[in-house]
Write a protein that holds these residues in place. Structure first.
Motif, PDB file in Angstrom:
ATOM      1  N   GLU A 157      31.130  29.871  34.554  1.00  0.00           N
ATOM      2  CA  GLU A 157      32.040  30.086  35.683  1.00  0.00           C
ATOM      3  C   GLU A 157      32.869  31.326  35.370  1.00  0.00           C
ATOM      4  OE1 GLU A 157      32.509  28.293  38.515  1.00  0.00           O
ATOM      5  OE2 GLU A 157      31.118  26.672  38.044  1.00  0.00           O
ATOM      6  N   CYS A 158      32.957  32.257  36.323  1.00  0.00           N
ATOM      7  CA  CYS A 158      33.758  33.464  36.152  1.00  0.00           C
ATOM      8  C   CYS A 158      34.809  33.537  37.261  1.00  0.00           C
ATOM      9  CB  CYS A 158      32.883  34.711  36.212  1.00  0.00           C
ATOM     10  SG  CYS A 158      31.684  34.823  34.865  1.00  0.00           S
ATOM     11  N   TYR A 159      36.015  33.928  36.880  1.00  0.00           N
ATOM     12  CA  TYR A 159      37.140  34.059  37.800  1.00  0.00           C
ATOM     13  C   TYR A 159      37.772  35.422  37.550  1.00  0.00           C
ATOM     14  CZ  TYR A 159      36.466  29.013  37.686  1.00  0.00           C
ATOM     15  OH  TYR A 159      35.916  27.763  37.733  1.00  0.00           O
ATOM     16  N   PHE A 160      38.317  36.045  38.602  1.00  0.00           N
ATOM     17  CA  PHE A 160      38.909  37.370  38.423  1.00  0.00           C
ATOM     18  C   PHE A 160      40.248  37.458  39.131  1.00  0.00           C
ATOM     19  CE2 PHE A 160      39.468  41.934  38.758  1.00  0.00           C
ATOM     20  CZ  PHE A 160      39.060  42.340  37.497  1.00  0.00           C
ATOM     21  N   ASP A 161      41.273  37.868  38.373  1.00  0.00           N
ATOM     22  CA  ASP A 161      42.605  38.101  38.920  1.00  0.00           C
ATOM     23  C   ASP A 161      42.755  39.598  39.169  1.00  0.00           C
ATOM     24  OD1 ASP A 161      45.295  38.137  39.612  1.00  0.00           O
ATOM     25  OD2 ASP A 161      45.984  37.960  37.535  1.00  0.00           O
ATOM     26  N   GLU A 162      42.734  39.977  40.436  1.00  0.00           N
ATOM     27  CA  GLU A 162      42.805  41.398  40.810  1.00  0.00           C
ATOM     28  C   GLU A 162      44.122  42.032  40.404  1.00  0.00           C
ATOM     29  OE1 GLU A 162      40.388  43.250  41.997  1.00  0.00           O
ATOM     30  OE2 GLU A 162      38.947  41.705  42.530  1.00  0.00           O
ATOM     31  N   THR A 163      45.218  41.273  40.415  1.00  0.00           N
ATOM     32  CA  THR A 163      46.524  41.862  40.119  1.00  0.00           C
ATOM     33  C   THR A 163      46.652  42.306  38.666  1.00  0.00           C
ATOM     34  OG1 THR A 163      47.538  39.706  39.681  1.00  0.00           O
ATOM     35  CG2 THR A 163      47.681  40.543  41.941  1.00  0.00           C
ATOM     36  N   SER A 164      45.947  41.639  37.761  1.00  0.00           N
ATOM     37  CA  SER A 164      46.024  42.011  36.347  1.00  0.00           C
ATOM     38  C   SER A 164      44.693  42.514  35.790  1.00  0.00           C
ATOM     39  CB  SER A 164      46.499  40.817  35.517  1.00  0.00           C
ATOM     40  OG  SER A 164      45.548  39.763  35.573  1.00  0.00           O
ATOM     41  N   SER A 165      43.684  42.633  36.665  1.00  0.00           N
ATOM     42  CA  SER A 165      42.334  43.067  36.261  1.00  0.00           C
ATOM     43  C   SER A 165      41.774  42.204  35.138  1.00  0.00           C
ATOM     44  CB  SER A 165      42.342  44.542  35.831  1.00  0.00           C
ATOM     45  OG  SER A 165      42.765  45.361  36.896  1.00  0.00           O
ATOM     46  N   THR A 166      42.023  40.892  35.250  1.00  0.00           N
ATOM     47  CA  THR A 166      41.631  39.947  34.209  1.00  0.00           C
ATOM     48  C   THR A 166      40.470  39.075  34.664  1.00  0.00           C
ATOM     49  OG1 THR A 166      43.883  39.888  33.346  1.00  0.00           O
ATOM     50  CG2 THR A 166      42.435  38.060  32.731  1.00  0.00           C
ATOM     51  N   LEU A 167      39.402  39.101  33.874  1.00  0.00           N
ATOM     52  CA  LEU A 167      38.254  38.227  34.079  1.00  0.00           C
ATOM     53  C   LEU A 167      38.422  37.029  33.149  1.00  0.00           C
ATOM     54  CD1 LEU A 167      35.302  37.889  35.286  1.00  0.00           C
ATOM     55  CD2 LEU A 167      34.544  38.815  33.093  1.00  0.00           C
TER      56      LEU A 167
END
Length: 123
Positions: free
Chosen positions: A44-54
């Motif tokens: 499972e992969c998740y991405f937080d655009e605000t911190s560029s964190t995968l």
């Protein structure tokens, strides 16, 4: 029967301008794991655009499957990942042999190893 599964939760923080490349590498990692790693049960992969964190969650059948992954798919992408992202903490949840702990540490991973102590699974 004792649960032998190992869950690994970790993150990569994309360097400036490399978010899309980081996501693309992980699409390839996911595809390779699905095709070539029978001991990889779930990714499972998740991405937080605000911190560029995968954030990634991998579930393996056992420690042997983790070792296979680290020696194949992970090894094939690790150098490129280090060029475009900064690794965060790697949480290895489950029984992991000492030699695998040493290998993860030798890779420079900020790793925590925690054997399972209790829990439940609702099917």
């Amino acid at each position: 029967m004792e649960n032998q599964e190992v869950m690994v939760v970790y993150k990569w923080i994309a360097r400036e301008g490399n978010s899309e490349e980081l996501k693309a590498i992980y699409r390839e990692v996911e595809s390779q794991m699905k095709s070539n790693e029978p001991g990889a049960l779930k990714v499972e992969c998740y991405f937080d655009e605000t911190s560029s964190t995968l954030i990634v969650m991998d579930l393996f059948a056992d420690a042997g499957a983790v070792g296979f992954h680290l020696g194949t798919t992970a090894a094939g992408h690790f150098e490129n990942l280090l060029k475009i992202a900064v690794p965060g903490e790697f949480l290895f949840c489950g029984q992991v042999p000492e030699e695998m702990k040493q290998a993860a540490t030798a890779m420079g991973l900020n790793a925590t190893f925690a054997p399972r102590i209790f829990g439940f699974h609702r099917a």
